[in-house]
Design a protein around this motif. Structure first.
Motif, PDB file in Angstrom:
ATOM      1  N   VAL A   1     -34.967  26.354  34.069  1.00 50.48           N
ATOM      2  CA  VAL A   1     -35.448  27.632  33.979  1.00 50.48           C
ATOM      3  C   VAL A   1     -36.602  28.136  35.141  1.00 50.48           C
ATOM      4  CG1 VAL A   1     -37.090  28.965  32.448  1.00 50.48           C
ATOM      5  CG2 VAL A   1     -35.041  27.490  31.620  1.00 50.48           C
ATOM      6  N   LEU A   2     -37.121  26.989  35.737  1.00 49.77           N
ATOM      7  CA  LEU A   2     -38.354  27.332  36.523  1.00 49.77           C
ATOM      8  C   LEU A   2     -37.899  27.925  37.743  1.00 49.77           C
ATOM      9  CD1 LEU A   2     -40.561  23.963  36.707  1.00 49.77           C
ATOM     10  CD2 LEU A   2     -41.245  26.289  36.362  1.00 49.77           C
ATOM     11  N   PRO A   3     -36.941  28.006  38.460  1.00 48.82           N
ATOM     12  CA  PRO A   3     -36.885  28.687  39.555  1.00 48.82           C
ATOM     13  C   PRO A   3     -36.908  30.075  39.381  1.00 48.82           C
ATOM     14  CG  PRO A   3     -35.320  26.975  39.764  1.00 48.82           C
ATOM     15  CD  PRO A   3     -35.953  26.789  38.284  1.00 48.82           C
ATOM     16  N   ALA A   4     -35.924  30.499  38.313  1.00 56.22           N
ATOM     17  CA  ALA A   4     -35.860  32.232  38.036  1.00 56.22           C
ATOM     18  C   ALA A   4     -37.428  32.507  37.732  1.00 56.22           C
ATOM     19  CB  ALA A   4     -34.720  32.087  36.800  1.00 56.22           C
TER      20      ALA A   4
ATOM     21  N   LEU B   1     -28.536  35.250  40.947  1.00 56.53           N
ATOM     22  CA  LEU B   1     -28.347  35.878  42.022  1.00 56.53           C
ATOM     23  C   LEU B   1     -29.287  35.161  43.250  1.00 56.53           C
ATOM     24  CD1 LEU B   1     -27.587  39.589  41.452  1.00 56.53           C
ATOM     25  CD2 LEU B   1     -26.095  37.989  41.581  1.00 56.53           C
ATOM     26  N   PRO B   2     -28.861  35.085  44.375  1.00 56.26           N
ATOM     27  CA  PRO B   2     -29.823  34.758  45.435  1.00 56.26           C
ATOM     28  C   PRO B   2     -30.733  36.052  45.664  1.00 56.26           C
ATOM     29  CG  PRO B   2     -27.715  35.254  46.356  1.00 56.26           C
ATOM     30  CD  PRO B   2     -27.368  35.302  45.004  1.00 56.26           C
TER      31      PRO B   2
ATOM     32  N   ALA C   1     -31.124  31.497  50.638  1.00 56.25           N
ATOM     33  CA  ALA C   1     -32.111  31.883  49.390  1.00 56.25           C
ATOM     34  C   ALA C   1     -31.852  30.827  48.593  1.00 56.25           C
ATOM     35  CB  ALA C   1     -31.806  33.188  48.998  1.00 56.25           C
ATOM     36  N   ALA C   2     -30.574  30.496  48.241  1.00 54.36           N
ATOM     37  CA  ALA C   2     -30.163  29.658  47.050  1.00 54.36           C
ATOM     38  C   ALA C   2     -30.819  28.256  47.280  1.00 54.36           C
ATOM     39  CB  ALA C   2     -28.698  29.247  47.047  1.00 54.36           C
TER      40      ALA C   2
ATOM     41  N   PHE D   1     -34.521  33.120  43.457  1.00 51.39           N
ATOM     42  CA  PHE D   1     -33.564  33.781  42.789  1.00 51.39           C
ATOM     43  C   PHE D   1     -34.077  35.080  42.277  1.00 51.39           C
ATOM     44  CE2 PHE D   1     -32.534  29.098  41.841  1.00 51.39           C
ATOM     45  CZ  PHE D   1     -31.433  29.075  42.722  1.00 51.39           C
ATOM     46  N   ASP D   2     -32.860  35.959  42.029  1.00 53.25           N
ATOM     47  CA  ASP D   2     -32.961  37.268  41.198  1.00 53.25           C
ATOM     48  C   ASP D   2     -32.081  36.984  40.016  1.00 53.25           C
ATOM     49  OD1 ASP D   2     -34.861  38.380  42.650  1.00 53.25           O
ATOM     50  OD2 ASP D   2     -33.235  39.442  43.982  1.00 53.25           O
TER      51      ASP D   2
END
Length: 544
Positions: A160-163, A409-410, A492-493, A498-499
């Protein structure tokens, strides 16, 4: 006989005097585009992690220093009817996803700016809007193929963290790692098994002093108050919640009492005291050790509450009372009676604490999952804490959006440039005049990396040419690196920027639909405002 005065010919003769009417490209369409472009220009400089802050003073003279587009628009109170359509689109985005308002506004502004060029070239409004709608359809098809996968387990903090981090980064650049951790902990702790996730169940308590890194999550509720009585700490609290005052009820009728001697004076209030003691004793005998009330606390009731060792908490807001009931699983009672076992609430610890020099009451649950969690924000000024609260709100809304659609998404402008590349190619394959507006749609998508670069102090033209070069080499996730000294491209990945798919999907839809609505307006008719000039108020009111 009254002399007949002929009214102005045309549209004006049908309207009241003072009504205004604009029509055609020059008067209506270009004017509207101009207003929308100015509005978009205002917020676009607040886009991305390096976005500039705006200082807005609203009609109540409250000061806001923020780069959150939703807040800026809400407090600006835009009057222009065409600009209002853009504001409504961004409000819909806020309700749907809780983030991406600035994207909607900026993209719609770019679409309108490019539409003006096409209209001046001689295309009709219908051809422009038709091309935009074709391009949107194509964009939404391409978008599905750009997904990097899904967040499979929402209870896994690492996934969950990156988003959440990317959403917080645009509001609180530099503190995103710490805040994303706090938000993820709070959201995961209240995530229900089946029922949908509610943003309302994450509460925020702002306490002045210290710094942002001293913020923390409490499982349960926190109130900035002191208890009413002497008891300040209860473990394994059984809580009775009353929505009525903790006081003896006044009778409807008024009576006169004639007291003849000292004994009668002594025994006059005995009945009331005995009744009050009996009520408090019944509540204590039901196993209650904490009483929460939504009304005032009488001195007599407080005296007996202290006698029976009850902790008394008074909450002024009925919303707080409801949320506390939800948090401790209690039923709010409208009358001062002993609660049944089902009506009682429970929490592991209820105690008074002090953070900085602010007294607080904490209702804390020790178990992992709770219905409500509170994030305690610390900060040096009210404005800073308000801005952190807005960042937390974005993070929580991002988590909620993930529960609806968990595709990612990136970020960093990678999606927009990939869409622009593919839509531009699609535009060239079209035979009609729509190809020009399809290409302009692709060009408008450059707004995102352009804004990111400009706000970070990088040359936008260099950055966009490097992005296009990378995407032509099939580097689909190539985004702009805002931390590099000059224009540079990164994956970006790999950088974990992330978007959310759902945010981009609705953002593209709302922006295109708002832009097409504004373009389709060919007449503006403004009726005369009701009422005359405002009356002057006399300074010396006594003379009136």
């Amino acid at each position: 006989m009254a002399l007949h005065v002929p009214r102005a010919p045309g549209f004006a003769q049908m309207m009241k005097d003072g009504a205004r009417h604009f029509s055609g490209l020059e008067e209506a369409v270009y004017r509207n585009i101009d207003a929308c472009r100015e509005l978009a220009k205002t917020t676009i400089s607040a886009f991305g992690p390096h976005g500039q802050n705006k200082m807005v003073i609203n009609h109540l003279e409250k000061l806001f220093v923020t780069n959150d587009a939703a807040t800026i628009l809400r407090e600006l109170e835009v009057e222009h009817p065409a600009a209002k359509i853009l504001v409504m689109a961004s409000q819909q985005q806020e309700q749907e996803c809780g983030d991406g308002t600035n994207f909607v506004l900026g993209f719609a502004g770019a679409l309108l700016e490019n539409a003006e060029e096409l209209l001046r070239m001689g295309l009709s409004v219908a051809e422009v809007t038709e091309g935009y709608e074709m391009a949107l359809k194509k964009a939404l098809n391409i978008l599905e193929g750009l997904s990097l996968g899904t967040v499979k387990n929402l209870r896994n903090k690492e996934e969950v963290l990156p988003a959440v981090r990317s959403a917080v980064m645009s509001k609180q650049y530099g503190n995103e790692d710490f805040l994303a951790n706090v938000i993820a902990d709070a959201c995961i702790s209240i995530l229900p098994e089946k029922v949908s996730f509610s943003v309302d169940n994450i509460r925020v308590c702002k306490i002045l002093g210290s710094g942002i890194l001293q913020s923390s999550v409490v499982s349960g509720m926190v109130f900035k108050r002191l208890v009413e009585g002497d008891v300040t700490k209860v473990e394994k609290a059984k809580i009775a919640v009353f929505s009525c005052p903790l006081d003896s009820m006044q009778t409807e009728t008024k009576g006169t009492v004639l007291i003849k001697n000292a004994d009668e004076l002594m025994s006059f209030s005995k009945g009331e005291e005995n009744l009050m003691e009996q009520q408090i004793k019944e509540i204590a005998d039901a196993g209650v050790n904490v009483v929460v009330t939504g009304g005032k606390v009488g001195d007599l009731a407080l005296h007996y509450a202290n006698k029976y060792k009850l902790m008394v908490v008074r909450l002024l807001s009925k919303w707080d009372l409801r949320r506390l009931c939800k948090s401790i699983n209690a039923t709010a009672l409208p009358k001062l009676t002993a609660p049944t076992a089902e009506e009682l609430g429970y929490c592991d610890n209820a105690y008074v604490d002090e953070i900085g020099d602010t007294p607080i009451i904490v209702f804390k649950q020790d178990k992992k999952e709770t219905p409500i969690a509170t994030i305690v924000i610390r900060g040096s000024t009210e404005n800073i804490m308000d801005d952190i609260e807005r960042a937390i709100d974005d993070g929580v809304n991002t988590f909620k959006a993930l529960t609806k659609d968990n595709r990612i998404l990136p970020g960093a402008g990678a999606v927009e440039i990939e869409l622009a590349t593919q839509i531009s190619t699609f535009g060239e394959s079209l035979p009609g005049l729509e190809q020009y507006s399809v290409k302009k749609f692709a060009e408008s998508l450059e707004m995102v990396p352009k804004a990111l670069a400009q706000n970070a102090g990088i040359k936008a033209t260099d950055a966009i040419s490097k992005l296009y070069a990378a995407h032509h080499e099939k580097k689909v996730n190539a985004g702009i690196d805002i931390e590099a000294e000059s224009a540079a491209v990164m994956d970006a990945a790999e950088a974990k920027i992330f978007d959310l798919y759902i945010t981009k999907y609705w953002g593209l839809k709302f922006a295109t639909s708002a832009a097409c609505t504004v373009l389709r307006v060919d007449q503006i008719i403004m009726a005369k405002r009701a009422g005359g000039p405002k009356a002057k108020q006399n300074k010396d009111w006594d003379e009136d």
